[in-house]
Scaffold this motif. Structure first.
Motif, PDB file in Angstrom:
ATOM      1  N   SER A 117       0.831  -1.198   0.000  1.00 46.21           N
ATOM      2  CA  SER A 117       0.000   0.000   0.000  1.00 46.21           C
ATOM      3  C   SER A 117       0.870   1.255   0.000  1.00 46.21           C
ATOM      4  N   LEU A 118       1.976   1.222   0.741  1.00 45.99           N
ATOM      5  CA  LEU A 118       2.893   2.365   0.770  1.00 45.99           C
ATOM      6  C   LEU A 118       3.491   2.596  -0.612  1.00 45.99           C
ATOM      7  N   ASP A 119       3.926   1.493  -1.266  1.00 48.50           N
ATOM      8  CA  ASP A 119       4.540   1.613  -2.590  1.00 48.50           C
ATOM      9  C   ASP A 119       3.572   2.192  -3.606  1.00 48.50           C
ATOM     10  N   LYS A 120       2.329   1.807  -3.518  1.00 48.33           N
ATOM     11  CA  LYS A 120       1.356   2.248  -4.512  1.00 48.33           C
ATOM     12  C   LYS A 120       0.619   3.514  -4.056  1.00 48.33           C
ATOM     13  N   ASN A 121      -0.221   3.383  -3.057  1.00 48.57           N
ATOM     14  CA  ASN A 121      -1.109   4.481  -2.659  1.00 48.57           C
ATOM     15  C   ASN A 121      -0.377   5.681  -2.073  1.00 48.57           C
ATOM     16  N   THR A 122       0.500   5.424  -1.115  1.00 45.19           N
ATOM     17  CA  THR A 122       1.176   6.533  -0.452  1.00 45.19           C
ATOM     18  C   THR A 122       2.085   7.263  -1.422  1.00 45.19           C
ATOM     19  N   LYS A 123       2.846   6.522  -2.211  1.00 47.37           N
ATOM     20  CA  LYS A 123       3.730   7.173  -3.187  1.00 47.37           C
ATOM     21  C   LYS A 123       2.912   7.982  -4.197  1.00 47.37           C
ATOM     22  N   ASN A 124       1.803   7.433  -4.669  1.00 45.29           N
ATOM     23  CA  ASN A 124       0.931   8.171  -5.593  1.00 45.29           C
ATOM     24  C   ASN A 124       0.412   9.456  -4.956  1.00 45.29           C
ATOM     25  N   ASN A 125       0.060   9.394  -3.672  1.00 41.80           N
ATOM     26  CA  ASN A 125      -0.427  10.592  -2.969  1.00 41.80           C
ATOM     27  C   ASN A 125       0.662  11.649  -2.861  1.00 41.80           C
ATOM     28  N   PHE A 126       1.894  11.221  -2.585  1.00 37.11           N
ATOM     29  CA  PHE A 126       3.011  12.168  -2.530  1.00 37.11           C
ATOM     30  C   PHE A 126       3.173  12.846  -3.888  1.00 37.11           C
ATOM     31  N   GLU A 127       3.181  12.029  -4.942  1.00 36.22           N
ATOM     32  CA  GLU A 127       3.373  12.579  -6.291  1.00 36.22           C
ATOM     33  C   GLU A 127       2.239  13.523  -6.675  1.00 36.22           C
ATOM     34  N   GLN A 128       1.007  13.185  -6.304  1.00 36.86           N
ATOM     35  CA  GLN A 128      -0.132  14.048  -6.606  1.00 36.86           C
ATOM     36  C   GLN A 128      -0.002  15.389  -5.879  1.00 36.86           C
ATOM     37  N   MET A 129       0.364  15.347  -4.600  1.00 36.29           N
ATOM     38  CA  MET A 129       0.550  16.594  -3.847  1.00 36.29           C
ATOM     39  C   MET A 129       1.661  17.431  -4.469  1.00 36.29           C
ATOM     40  N   ASN A 130       2.759  16.780  -4.881  1.00 37.27           N
ATOM     41  CA  ASN A 130       3.864  17.504  -5.514  1.00 37.27           C
ATOM     42  C   ASN A 130       3.374  18.251  -6.754  1.00 37.27           C
ATOM     43  N   ILE A 131       2.582  17.572  -7.578  1.00 42.00           N
ATOM     44  CA  ILE A 131       2.041  18.192  -8.796  1.00 42.00           C
ATOM     45  C   ILE A 131       1.115  19.354  -8.433  1.00 42.00           C
ATOM     46  N   GLU A 132       0.270  19.155  -7.446  1.00 39.55           N
ATOM     47  CA  GLU A 132      -0.667  20.220  -7.041  1.00 39.55           C
ATOM     48  C   GLU A 132       0.079  21.434  -6.499  1.00 39.55           C
ATOM     49  N   LEU A 133       1.142  21.187  -5.743  1.00 41.30           N
ATOM     50  CA  LEU A 133       1.964  22.295  -5.236  1.00 41.30           C
ATOM     51  C   LEU A 133       2.632  23.024  -6.395  1.00 41.30           C
ATOM     52  N   LYS A 134       3.155  22.280  -7.353  1.00 45.92           N
ATOM     53  CA  LYS A 134       3.782  22.871  -8.539  1.00 45.92           C
ATOM     54  C   LYS A 134       2.789  23.755  -9.295  1.00 45.92           C
ATOM     55  N   LEU A 135       1.590  23.224  -9.535  1.00 47.19           N
ATOM     56  CA  LEU A 135       0.578  23.977 -10.280  1.00 47.19           C
ATOM     57  C   LEU A 135       0.202  25.266  -9.548  1.00 47.19           C
ATOM     58  N   ARG A 136       0.058  25.192  -8.237  1.00 50.98           N
ATOM     59  CA  ARG A 136      -0.303  26.376  -7.469  1.00 50.98           C
ATOM     60  C   ARG A 136       0.840  27.393  -7.457  1.00 50.98           C
ATOM     61  N   ALA A 137       2.061  26.912  -7.269  1.00 52.38           N
ATOM     62  CA  ALA A 137       3.213  27.823  -7.216  1.00 52.38           C
ATOM     63  C   ALA A 137       3.482  28.491  -8.551  1.00 52.38           C
ATOM     64  N   GLU A 138       3.190  27.770  -9.617  1.00 47.15           N
ATOM     65  CA  GLU A 138       3.428  28.327 -10.951  1.00 47.15           C
ATOM     66  C   GLU A 138       2.205  29.097 -11.452  1.00 47.15           C
ATOM     67  N   ASN A 139       1.224  29.279 -10.566  1.00 46.17           N
ATOM     68  CA  ASN A 139       0.003  30.026 -10.869  1.00 46.17           C
ATOM     69  C   ASN A 139      -0.785  29.437 -12.027  1.00 46.17           C
ATOM     70  N   ILE A 140      -0.650  28.123 -12.227  1.00 50.16           N
ATOM     71  CA  ILE A 140      -1.443  27.472 -13.265  1.00 50.16           C
ATOM     72  C   ILE A 140      -2.868  27.254 -12.749  1.00 50.16           C
ATOM     73  N   ILE A 141      -2.961  26.947 -11.466  1.00 53.25           N
ATOM     74  CA  ILE A 141      -4.277  26.889 -10.823  1.00 53.25           C
ATOM     75  C   ILE A 141      -4.370  28.106  -9.912  1.00 53.25           C
ATOM     76  N   GLN A 142      -5.255  28.994 -10.218  1.00 53.36           N
ATOM     77  CA  GLN A 142      -5.398  30.215  -9.452  1.00 53.36           C
ATOM     78  C   GLN A 142      -6.141  29.955  -8.153  1.00 53.36           C
ATOM     79  N   ASN A 143      -5.881  30.809  -7.205  1.00 48.96           N
ATOM     80  CA  ASN A 143      -6.601  30.751  -5.935  1.00 48.96           C
ATOM     81  C   ASN A 143      -8.093  30.860  -6.199  1.00 48.96           C
ATOM     82  N   ILE A 144      -8.874  29.972  -5.646  1.00 45.23           N
ATOM     83  CA  ILE A 144     -10.321  29.930  -5.851  1.00 45.23           C
ATOM     84  C   ILE A 144     -10.974  31.256  -5.450  1.00 45.23           C
ATOM     85  N   ASN A 145     -10.432  31.867  -4.401  1.00 44.90           N
ATOM     86  CA  ASN A 145     -11.027  33.107  -3.895  1.00 44.90           C
ATOM     87  C   ASN A 145     -10.471  34.347  -4.604  1.00 44.90           C
ATOM     88  N   GLY A 146      -9.772  34.146  -5.686  1.00 46.97           N
ATOM     89  CA  GLY A 146      -9.256  35.293  -6.436  1.00 46.97           C
ATOM     90  C   GLY A 146      -7.834  35.417  -6.245  1.00 46.97           C
TER      91      GLY A 146
END
Length: 146
Positions: A117-146
């Motif tokens: 479960s760690l190899d699959k689920n946990t690692k996938n969750n880490f990678e997903q968070m990394n991508i989401e952080l990247k998108l937010r930091a690069e302003n690809i996904i804008q803050n919902i509240n403006g």
């Protein structure tokens, strides 16, 4: 048994900007699908509350170095059963980008039981968070509240 999961991503933003997003815990619900919230007095030695989709941990902060490293140690029920030392490291690449590394060292008698479960689920969750952080930091996904 000890097991490590390590992921990293290059983010086209300064490490100060990435750190600001990473440590703005009140806004996690706007972008972070892995860690739903972090609450408490975030200082070395303090216990905080980290909420995931199906779990809540109350780890102790081991390291908090502004713009560089944030590390905590959590336990499932009690020490030695299933422990996780979770670490975020930000490295300035010297070209306007930041390497964001998220890792966790798992130890305890239940690690082997959760290994797949760690190899699959946990690692996938880490990678997903990394991508989401990247998108937010690069302003690809804008803050919902403006």
């Amino acid at each position: 048994m000890v097991k490590q999961i390590k992921t990293s991503i290059t983010i086209n933003a300064s490490k100060e900007k990435v750190w600001k997003i990473l440590t703005d815990f009140e806004k996690y619900s706007e972008w972070n699908s892995f860690i739903k919230s972090i609450s408490g007095d975030v200082k070395v030695g303090n216990q905080i509350q980290v909420k995931f989709e199906k779990m809540v941990f109350n780890p102790i902060i081991l390291t908090l170095v502004e713009n560089t490293e944030f590390k905590w140690l959590g336990h499932l029920w009690f020490k030695g059963l299933f422990d996780g030392e979770h670490k975020f490291i930000l490295t300035d690449n010297g070209n306007g980008t930041t390497n964001f590394e998220q890792s966790e060292n798992f130890s305890g008698i239940l690690v082997n039981l959760f290994s797949k479960s760690l190899d699959k689920n946990t690692k996938n969750n880490f990678e997903q968070m990394n991508i989401e952080l990247k998108l937010r930091a690069e302003n690809i996904i804008q803050n919902i509240n403006g």
